[in-house]
Design a protein around this motif. Structure first.
Motif, PDB file in Angstrom:
ATOM      1  N   THR A 174     -28.293 -16.432   3.005  1.00 52.28           N
ATOM      2  CA  THR A 174     -28.477 -15.077   3.700  1.00 52.28           C
ATOM      3  C   THR A 174     -27.883 -14.905   5.021  1.00 52.28           C
ATOM      4  O   THR A 174     -26.852 -14.139   5.332  1.00 52.28           O
ATOM      5  CB  THR A 174     -29.948 -14.243   3.680  1.00 52.28           C
ATOM      6  OG1 THR A 174     -30.488 -14.243   2.507  1.00 52.28           O
ATOM      7  CG2 THR A 174     -29.877 -12.870   4.286  1.00 52.28           C
TER       8      THR A 174
ATOM      9  N   VAL B 194     -24.083 -15.283   4.847  1.00 57.01           N
ATOM     10  CA  VAL B 194     -23.395 -14.078   4.258  1.00 57.01           C
ATOM     11  C   VAL B 194     -23.263 -13.082   5.678  1.00 57.01           C
ATOM     12  O   VAL B 194     -22.219 -12.605   5.569  1.00 57.01           O
ATOM     13  CB  VAL B 194     -24.158 -13.443   3.267  1.00 57.01           C
ATOM     14  CG1 VAL B 194     -23.588 -11.944   2.841  1.00 57.01           C
ATOM     15  CG2 VAL B 194     -24.104 -13.993   1.814  1.00 57.01           C
TER      16      VAL B 194
ATOM     17  N   GLY C 174     -19.701 -11.909   7.025  1.00 60.51           N
ATOM     18  CA  GLY C 174     -19.248 -10.404   7.206  1.00 60.51           C
ATOM     19  C   GLY C 174     -19.150  -9.734   8.597  1.00 60.51           C
ATOM     20  O   GLY C 174     -18.176  -9.341   8.726  1.00 60.51           O
TER      21      GLY C 174
END
Length: 166
Positions: A60, A63, A67
């Motif tokens: 997590t 990501v 991003g």
């Protein structure tokens, strides 16, 4: 500071803290405790479950880091070519390289069974610790270097980020 860059920075920093903080806890607290004490299979199993859960947190975090980092870089540089033509862009490329090396280690550790100093912990997916006849303690210790290298790379990426911000 505008709201979007501020939110992106907060997400980026929190994701990095989750990943690096977990690594520091594992390397500085858990490994020494398990290395200095006799570990039974149940203890190794619990550590394996913690590592499995930590890997989900790291996934997590990756990501969120990628991003938010992409968005932050775009807002800072305003063009893709700025990665090569500006000092900030080259600093961002250095952060990408350091984080990329961490990702390689993150992917390689379980495959090489080098994610833990406790033998057998990386075998949790195959239920090696749950199979019949497993009694007693785990005394053998191994010197695991990959997580420490990854932590060093993460700290270097964090220092690079601080240097970029000035």
């Amino acid at each position: 500071m505008e709201r979007i860059p501020m939110v992106l920075t907060a997400v980026h920093v929190l994701a990095a803290i989750a990943w690096l903080g977990g690594m520091i806890f594992h390397i500085v607290v858990l490994d020494p405790v398990f290395r200095k004490n006799e570990v039974n299979f149940q203890g190794a199993f619990l550590l394996a479950l913690m590592e499995q859960r930590f890997r989900k947190l790291v996934g997590t975090s990756i990501v969120l880091l990628v991003g938010s980092g992409f968005a932050k870089a775009y807002l800072l540089l305003e063009s893709f070519s700025g990665l090569w033509t500006t000092t900030a862009g080259r600093t961002i490329l250095l952060k990408i390289g350091l984080t990329g090396a961490m990702l390689v280690i993150f992917a390689v550790c379980p495959k090489t069974k080098s994610c833990s100093s406790i033998p057998g912990v990386c075998d949790i997916a195959s239920e090696a610790l749950l199979s019949g006849g497993k009694e007693g303690t785990i005394r053998e210790r191994s010197k695991v270097i990959l997580p420490k290298v990854a932590l060093g790379l993460g700290i270097a990426a964090m220092v690079t980020a601080v240097w970029l911000r000035g």
